[in-house]
Write an enzyme that holds these catalytic residues in place. Structure first.
Site, PDB file in Angstrom:
ATOM      1  N   MET A 250       0.848  -1.205   0.000  1.00 29.07           N
ATOM      2  CA  MET A 250       0.000   0.000   0.000  1.00 29.07           C
ATOM      3  C   MET A 250       0.871   1.238   0.000  1.00 29.07           C
ATOM      4  SD  MET A 250      -1.709   0.066   3.790  1.00 29.07           S
ATOM      5  CE  MET A 250      -0.871  -0.518   5.264  1.00 29.07           C
ATOM      6  N   HIS A 251       0.403   2.232  -0.785  1.00 30.69           N
ATOM      7  CA  HIS A 251       1.171   3.473  -0.877  1.00 30.69           C
ATOM      8  C   HIS A 251       0.303   4.683  -1.189  1.00 30.69           C
ATOM      9  CE1 HIS A 251       0.646   2.390  -5.107  1.00 30.69           C
ATOM     10  NE2 HIS A 251       0.866   3.658  -5.395  1.00 30.69           N
ATOM     11  N   ARG A 252      -0.976   4.482  -1.532  1.00 31.07           N
ATOM     12  CA  ARG A 252      -1.806   5.602  -1.955  1.00 31.07           C
ATOM     13  C   ARG A 252      -2.119   6.530  -0.775  1.00 31.07           C
ATOM     14  NH1 ARG A 252      -3.630   5.247  -7.138  1.00 31.07           N
ATOM     15  NH2 ARG A 252      -3.340   3.207  -8.113  1.00 31.07           N
TER      16      ARG A 252
ATOM     17  N   ASP B   5      -3.306  -1.617  -2.851  1.00 26.79           N
ATOM     18  CA  ASP B   5      -3.981  -0.501  -3.515  1.00 26.79           C
ATOM     19  C   ASP B   5      -3.339  -0.247  -4.882  1.00 26.79           C
ATOM     20  OD1 ASP B   5      -1.578   0.711  -2.782  1.00 26.79           O
ATOM     21  OD2 ASP B   5      -2.477   2.015  -1.263  1.00 26.79           O
TER      22      ASP B   5
END
Length: 370
Positions: free
Chosen positions: A211-213, A290
């Site tokens: 996840m990085h958003r 994501d």
């Protein structure tokens, strides 16, 4: 004289999409190809090993644009691409076709620069829509599609979106998914690697997290709640977590490291190379992500995918694939993970034309059009 096709990549995932197209085009003796790396994302992992793993030559042109604001980066890519196209013409190798992939700033910038110099643009992964204009990628997709002369779609929804936007049918081509071309080519080699053994994992007995958003990691309360669920569920299913630099920074900034430090069943690692990561994802019990690309790859692999987004530009991964949208809800994450663990999760099927030959279909159409 050979036709000159320029293929543009701006970030690491772009090379995975470009690789099979370049390989297919290079089979045509009447075509000369130039691979352009804009340098939008400078990545130390773009080493010789990366290109060897993908079976792709190193870029013919490296523009070295680097990072910056969306406007600055887009402008710099436009200037650099324009200069390269004009230089190529002066050198007696005018560009006959620009091929762009995906939805990064370089995609849109190269398309604009080429179009203004009357070089036709083909967009691979055209027509994908999240209908969320807060996402910079959505703007890049809309602009690129609006000026492209050939639009190559990975799923039927892309054709439907472009038709609704008024694009003539002769410009639209349903060809399949080039990311899956790359996946299928490299899957056997990836699964022979010792990746799982080195991490102490067993096939089908672990989960993968990415996840990085901003919607997931830029709010301390949301990120904390998601991490707590992952820690709790990892007592039933060990998790491997290649941590994106942005996510790592936020975890430290918000003082959330102790949540993970106290947990022995979530294994944090640095971002991985393509083959090692494919070894992980292809043999996992579940993927929590994501990432747009992972939604597609999990569908092709038949691995349950919990997509931490409110919307997706890849609806086929939810409608018939292995994905389910859970947003950034910790409750949804826990419920869906529990369903996977109890076997109540429907993984769907791999879409038609995601068969490893999308790039061949694209190359055939590109060459026929010239």
């Amino acid at each position: 004289m050979k036709k000159h096709f320029a293929l543009v990549a701006g970030a690491r995932p772009n090379f995975m999409k470009i690789a099979p197209i370049l390989r297919s085009l290079d089979r045509y003796t009447e075509v000369k190809t130039s691979l352009i790396h804009t340098g939008q994302h400078y990545d130390h992992n773009l080493s010789d090993v990366f290109f060897e793993d993908l079976g792709i030559r190193r870029p013919d042109v490296s523009l070295g644009v680097g990072s910056g604001s969306h406007a600055a980066q887009t402008a710099e890519v436009m200037v650099a691409i324009e200069r390269w196209i004009e230089t190529s013409a002066t050198d007696g190798q005018p560009v006959d076709q620009m091929v762009v992939v995906g939805d990064v700033n370089s995609t849109m910038a190269a398309a604009i620069a080429a179009t203004k110099l009357h070089v036709p643009v083909a967009h691979v992964e055209a027509g994908l829509r999240s209908f969320d204009r807060r996402m910079p990628e959505e703007i890049n997709r809309l602009v690129t599609d609006s000026i492209s002369t050939q639009l190559f779609c990975s799923e039927p929804a892309g054709i439907e979106n472009l038709s609704r936007e008024g694009h003539p049918p002769e410009r639209l081509h349903l060809v399949g998914n080039v990311m899956i071309d790359t996946l299928l080519q490299h899957l056997p080699a990836a699964q022979k690697r010792s990746t799982l053994q080195s991490l102490g994992l067993s096939v089908g007995q672990y989960g993968v997290i990415t996840m990085h958003r901003p919607s997931n990691v830029d709010d301390a309360e949301i990120l904390s709640a998601l991490l707590k669920v992952l820690v709790e569920m990892s007592s039933q299913l060990p998790m491997i977590f290649p941590v994106h630099p942005r996510t790592k920074s936020r975890i430290e900034q918000f003082g959330l490291s102790p949540i993970l430090d106290r947990c022995d069943s979530i294994h944090l690692v640095d971002p991985m190379g393509y083959l090692d990561f494919l070894a992980l994802t292809s043999q996992a019990k579940v993927i929590v992500t994501d990432s747009g690309g992972l939604q597609e790859e999990s569908t092709a692999l038949g691995v349950p995918c919990l997509t931490m987004r409110e919307n997706t530009e890849r609806p086929i991964t939810v409608d018939s694939g292995s994905g389910v949208l859970i947003g950034n809800s910790a409750d949804q994450l826990q419920q869906q993970l529990q369903q996977v663990l109890t076997g109540n999760y429907d993984v769907g099927h791999c879409p038609e034309l995601w068969d490893g030959h999308a790039a061949d279909r694209i190359a055939k159409q590109l060459v026929a059009n010239h």
